[in-house]
Design a protein around this motif. Structure first.
Motif, PDB file in Angstrom:
ATOM      1  N   ASP A   1       0.833  -1.210   0.000  1.00 17.97           N
ATOM      2  CA  ASP A   1       0.000   0.000   0.000  1.00 17.97           C
ATOM      3  C   ASP A   1       0.866   1.258   0.000  1.00 17.97           C
ATOM      4  O   ASP A   1       0.528   2.254  -0.658  1.00 17.97           O
ATOM      5  N   GLU A   2       1.973   1.211   0.738  1.00 23.08           N
ATOM      6  CA  GLU A   2       2.883   2.360   0.751  1.00 23.08           C
ATOM      7  C   GLU A   2       3.432   2.641  -0.640  1.00 23.08           C
ATOM      8  O   GLU A   2       3.529   3.803  -1.067  1.00 23.08           O
ATOM      9  N   LEU A   3       3.797   1.596  -1.353  1.00 21.37           N
ATOM     10  CA  LEU A   3       4.332   1.762  -2.704  1.00 21.37           C
ATOM     11  C   LEU A   3       3.266   2.309  -3.656  1.00 21.37           C
ATOM     12  O   LEU A   3       3.564   3.153  -4.514  1.00 21.37           O
ATOM     13  N   LEU A   4       2.027   1.852  -3.505  1.00 17.99           N
ATOM     14  CA  LEU A   4       0.954   2.388  -4.332  1.00 17.99           C
ATOM     15  C   LEU A   4       0.713   3.864  -4.043  1.00 17.99           C
ATOM     16  O   LEU A   4       0.475   4.664  -4.959  1.00 17.99           O
ATOM     17  N   ASP A   5       0.783   4.232  -2.787  1.00 22.11           N
ATOM     18  CA  ASP A   5       0.581   5.634  -2.406  1.00 22.11           C
ATOM     19  C   ASP A   5       1.643   6.547  -3.010  1.00 22.11           C
ATOM     20  O   ASP A   5       1.384   7.722  -3.281  1.00 22.11           O
TER      21      ASP A   5
ATOM     22  N   VAL B   1      -5.707 -16.947   2.962  1.00 25.72           N
ATOM     23  CA  VAL B   1      -4.530 -16.705   2.134  1.00 25.72           C
ATOM     24  C   VAL B   1      -4.936 -16.197   0.756  1.00 25.72           C
ATOM     25  O   VAL B   1      -4.345 -15.244   0.223  1.00 25.72           O
ATOM     26  N   ARG B   2      -5.945 -16.812   0.175  1.00 25.57           N
ATOM     27  CA  ARG B   2      -6.401 -16.365  -1.145  1.00 25.57           C
ATOM     28  C   ARG B   2      -6.974 -14.953  -1.088  1.00 25.57           C
ATOM     29  O   ARG B   2      -6.819 -14.158  -2.015  1.00 25.57           O
ATOM     30  N   LYS B   3      -7.618 -14.619   0.019  1.00 27.83           N
ATOM     31  CA  LYS B   3      -8.145 -13.261   0.168  1.00 27.83           C
ATOM     32  C   LYS B   3      -7.012 -12.242   0.294  1.00 27.83           C
ATOM     33  O   LYS B   3      -7.170 -11.091  -0.129  1.00 27.83           O
TER      34      LYS B   3
ATOM     35  N   LEU C   1      -4.454  -7.658  -2.613  1.00 27.39           N
ATOM     36  CA  LEU C   1      -3.412  -6.950  -3.353  1.00 27.39           C
ATOM     37  C   LEU C   1      -3.915  -6.551  -4.739  1.00 27.39           C
ATOM     38  O   LEU C   1      -3.720  -5.410  -5.181  1.00 27.39           O
ATOM     39  N   VAL C   2      -4.566  -7.486  -5.416  1.00 30.41           N
ATOM     40  CA  VAL C   2      -5.067  -7.209  -6.760  1.00 30.41           C
ATOM     41  C   VAL C   2      -6.159  -6.138  -6.725  1.00 30.41           C
ATOM     42  O   VAL C   2      -6.169  -5.206  -7.545  1.00 30.41           O
ATOM     43  N   ASN C   3      -7.054  -6.242  -5.774  1.00 23.12           N
ATOM     44  CA  ASN C   3      -8.147  -5.271  -5.684  1.00 23.12           C
ATOM     45  C   ASN C   3      -7.667  -3.873  -5.329  1.00 23.12           C
ATOM     46  O   ASN C   3      -8.319  -2.877  -5.667  1.00 23.12           O
ATOM     47  N   SER C   4      -6.532  -3.786  -4.654  1.00 28.15           N
ATOM     48  CA  SER C   4      -6.011  -2.464  -4.284  1.00 28.15           C
ATOM     49  C   SER C   4      -5.268  -1.790  -5.432  1.00 28.15           C
ATOM     50  O   SER C   4      -4.927  -0.604  -5.329  1.00 28.15           O
ATOM     51  N   GLY C   5      -5.013  -2.528  -6.519  1.00 27.61           N
ATOM     52  CA  GLY C   5      -4.403  -1.898  -7.679  1.00 27.61           C
ATOM     53  C   GLY C   5      -3.258  -2.651  -8.320  1.00 27.61           C
ATOM     54  O   GLY C   5      -2.804  -2.281  -9.405  1.00 27.61           O
ATOM     55  N   TRP C   6      -2.775  -3.711  -7.677  1.00 26.16           N
ATOM     56  CA  TRP C   6      -1.680  -4.487  -8.251  1.00 26.16           C
ATOM     57  C   TRP C   6      -2.209  -5.426  -9.331  1.00 26.16           C
ATOM     58  O   TRP C   6      -3.175  -6.152  -9.112  1.00 26.16           O
TER      59      TRP C   6
ATOM     60  N   SER D   1       2.545  -2.506 -10.276  1.00 26.10           N
ATOM     61  CA  SER D   1       1.822  -1.318  -9.846  1.00 26.10           C
ATOM     62  C   SER D   1       1.160  -0.672 -11.061  1.00 26.10           C
ATOM     63  O   SER D   1       1.581  -0.894 -12.206  1.00 26.10           O
ATOM     64  N   PRO D   2       0.106   0.128 -10.858  1.00 23.29           N
ATOM     65  CA  PRO D   2      -0.594   0.755 -11.989  1.00 23.29           C
ATOM     66  C   PRO D   2       0.325   1.533 -12.917  1.00 23.29           C
ATOM     67  O   PRO D   2       0.065   1.623 -14.121  1.00 23.29           O
TER      68      PRO D   2
END
Length: 257
Positions: free
Chosen positions: A133-137, A173-175, A180-185, A223-224
């Protein structure tokens, strides 16, 4: 730029396999996991002779991660996942290469489930999510790459019903992967092959490779900032069929320069 991940399952024991693959595949950047070698036993001489420079964090008998680069400088950022100063397992290496943050991961297996090893895996995943999340920010080019020890969906494993109580396939674990994918990865392999059977690991037992009884647990998340640069993806499955090889196959992506 070709970027690959490969759980080598013993960098010294499988060094001939690694060098052969490097020569044939010619990746620009390689993230290795499960070195199974202390820091001073990493085969840097042979890696250098193959045309690569490297940074690594070894660990005696198990774990260990490394990043190799051909023609690009490597700037090390950190060699442990933030969030637990008492965690001494060598499972994380973060560097910058060509202005891309590359996080090489060897996520804990977590078996037997349930148990202390599984709880350690969940804790590790929570720490990873925080760093991700820090890297996405920061809105920068970044990659999470390595052996995740996560089977994301039933389509990513041969006979998913066999893994109902396996730490690679629990709902929690799958969640974590889904989060990660849902947050943008972006799950690079699956994004270009939404319906294709893709495996990256075949057990040594019961002739799993010959039967193609595999699973997809090696992943490359972008990342996006990098999504538009993704050109191609692949798994060098044939390497798993070489004699005296790792139980994983090299997995790679190509990015536009």
């Amino acid at each position: 730029m070709k970027i690959a991940t490969y759980n080598i399952n013993g960098v010294n024991g499988h060094l001939p396999i690694l060098l052969k693959w490097l020569k044939e595949s010619q990746p620009d950047i390689v993230c290795l996991q499960e070195l199974k070698a202390p820091q001073e036993k990493f085969p840097i001489k042979e890696i250098t002779e193959a045309g690569y420079n490297a940074v690594w964090k070894g660990q005696k008998s198990w774990n260990g991660v490394a990043i190799l680069s051909k023609g690009y400088d490597i700037t090390e950022v950190q060699d442990s996942l933030p969030g637990d100063d008492e965690d001494v397992q060598s499972r994380y290496l973060e560097v910058i290469i060509e202005k891309i943050v590359i996080c090489c991961l060897y996520i804990p297996n977590g078996n037997p489930y349930p148990g202390e090893k599984y709880e350690y895996k969940l804790s590790w995943l929570n720490r990873l999510k925080k760093r991700a999340d820090e890297l996405l920010d920061l809105d920068i080019p970044a990659i999470l790459i390595g052996d995740f020890n996560i089977i994301p969906t039933p389509s990513d494993v041969y006979k998913p019903e066999k893994y109902k109580n396996d730490a690679l396939f629990t709902e929690e674990v799958r969640k974590s992967f889904e989060g990660l994918v849902n947050s943008g990865w972006k799950d690079s392999l699956r994004s270009l092959n939404p319906d294709k059977e893709i495996y990256t690991f075949w057990d040594y037992m019961f002739k799993a490779y010959n039967r193609n009884a595999g699973m997809r647990i090696d992943h490359i998340l972008l990342s996006p900032y990098l999504e538009s640069r993704l050109e191609n993806v692949g798994v060098d499955k044939e390497v798993r069929g070489w004699e005296k090889t790792s139980d994983h196959a090299p997995t790679w992506i190509k990015l536009e320069d």
